[in-house]
Scaffold this motif. Structure first.
Motif, PDB file in Angstrom:
ATOM      1  N   HIS A   6      37.306  48.216  13.114  1.00 37.82           N
ATOM      2  CA  HIS A   6      36.449  47.424  12.251  1.00 37.82           C
ATOM      3  C   HIS A   6      37.249  46.473  11.357  1.00 37.82           C
ATOM      4  CE1 HIS A   6      32.547  49.356  13.095  1.00 37.82           C
ATOM      5  NE2 HIS A   6      33.257  50.483  13.279  1.00 37.82           N
ATOM      6  N   LEU A  12      33.673  43.303  15.192  1.00 35.45           N
ATOM      7  CA  LEU A  12      33.366  44.511  14.406  1.00 35.45           C
ATOM      8  C   LEU A  12      33.550  44.301  12.906  1.00 35.45           C
ATOM      9  CD1 LEU A  12      34.975  47.291  16.645  1.00 35.45           C
ATOM     10  CD2 LEU A  12      32.602  46.524  16.563  1.00 35.45           C
ATOM     11  N   HIS A  15      30.450  44.269  10.751  1.00 28.82           N
ATOM     12  CA  HIS A  15      29.710  45.503  10.456  1.00 28.82           C
ATOM     13  C   HIS A  15      29.859  45.873   8.985  1.00 28.82           C
ATOM     14  CE1 HIS A  15      29.595  47.088  14.883  1.00 28.82           C
ATOM     15  NE2 HIS A  15      29.093  45.853  14.732  1.00 28.82           N
TER      16      HIS A  15
END
Length: 369
Positions: A6, A12, A15
């Motif tokens: 992440h 990612l 997120h």
């Protein structure tokens, strides 16, 4: 291992990351609770949205959180404002308390100074009066000494005249007696001695009575003036207050009546400019001066020694002198005898056969014979 991508992979990075907590799931579908049903006010999963909550007003949990967070923030602000108001009130109260304490101390200091000055003035007057009495005593002694000397001289003169007459009376020679008779002292033509006044003996005989009268007048004056001060700072008597005649009042202007005494406590029925009407237990519509009365603030003073002896479990009845009990008769009469269930201040609860949990004033009740 799961978290690292992440931070590294561009897709990612979008997120939203939150601190790890226990993830609550739907007990029906075993899925994450991602939605909120506003109709039922409950968190649900996405399967619930199309299943048993179909057609309901549903939104995402994030959206619902944002809406409710606005409300919660507004509530928090209100609590903050109220807290600040209370803090301001507390601050004002503390300042008022401090100001009151300072004013009280100043009043105490000034009172001590005033009474010290009054005592000094009385002591000075006392000393001056004692000195004056002693001076008058000295003057009186000087006057009486002069008077004593004059009286002793006059007595000696009179005794001398008596001796002259006595000698002539004792002679046996008639010729000598007759030849000297004309020269004998004659009270009718002799120089008369002045009559000396003894009024000074009474000059200070009534001082003790005058001082006693002065003391009584001073005590009454001080009591009346202090009562005025207390009345000014403790509030005026009003309708509904419990009152009694001041101990300093010997005889009320409109008299005592048959039953009212210094220990009688009654309730103010009406107040005019200078007079008031009081309902005492055994004397209704008693009239008196406002200046003759004082408020009774201690509830126990309303209860006589006999009434204080009433305990839970005692057999009691309403006094024959009570026409209308404070909270009404109910089914109770003067002949009803009940048992005391509880006592709270000047309130009493009695279980009568005709009326359980009957409530009234302790002053209305007496021990049943």
């Amino acid at each position: 291992m799961h978290l690292q991508p992440h931070y590294n992979i561009p897709a990612l990075k979008k997120h939203k990351l939150v601190f790890a907590t226990k993830i609550l799931t739907c007990s029906r579908h075993d899925k994450v609770l991602e939605a909120f049903c506003r109709t039922d006010n409950v968190c649900i999963c996405m399967s619930c949205v199309i299943d048993n909550h179909k057609g309901h007003d549903t939104v995402t949990s994030t959206e619902e959180r944002e809406d409710k967070q606005v409300i919660l923030q507004a509530n928090k602000q209100k609590f903050l404002e109220k807290r600040q108001e209370k803090a301001k009130e507390l601050d004002e109260l503390m300042k008022a308390t401090e100001a009151h304490a300072q004013a009280t101390q100043q009043s105490v200091d000034k009172t001590e100074q005033a009474f010290s000055s009054l005592i000094s003035s009385l002591e000075k007057s006392y000393s001056e009066l004692i000195v004056n009495i002693r001076v008058q005593e000295t003057i009186y002694k000087d006057q009486t000494a002069v008077l004593q000397e004059q009286l002793e001289l006059e007595i000696a003169t009179l005794m001398g005249q008596e001796d002259v007459i006595d000698k002539l009376l004792q002679t046996e020679d008639n010729v000598y007696f007759l030849q000297n008779f004309a020269s004998m002292p004659n009270p009718s033509i002799a120089e008369e001695f002045p009559c000396h006044s003894l009024e000074l003996l009474e000059s200070f005989s009534d001082v003790s009575d005058m001082i006693s009268e002065f003391k009584e007048k001073l005590e009454v004056f001080c009591t009346q003036e202090l009562d005025k001060i207390f009345e000014k700072h403790t509030g005026h008597i009003k309708v509904g207050d419990s009152v009694r005649v001041k101990p300093s009042v010997k005889t009320p202007k409109f008299n005592w009546g048959c039953t009212v005494t210094h220990k009688s406590v009654g309730v103010v029925k009406s107040v005019n400019e200078e007079t008031l009407i009081v309902d005492f237990q055994d004397h209704k519509n008693w009239k008196g001066l406002l200046s003759e009365m004082e408020r009774v603030t201690i509830a126990n003073e309303l209860i006589s020694a006999e009434q204080r002896s009433i305990n839970v479990g005692d057999r009691v009845r309403v006094k024959p002198s009570v026409n209308n009990p404070k909270q009404g008769w109910g089914r109770v009469t003067h002949q009803s005898v009940g048992v005391v269930k509880s006592l709270a201040g000047d309130e009493i609860t009695v279980d009568f056969p005709e009326h359980c949990d009957w409530m009234g004033g302790v002053t209305e009740i007496e021990i049943a014979p």
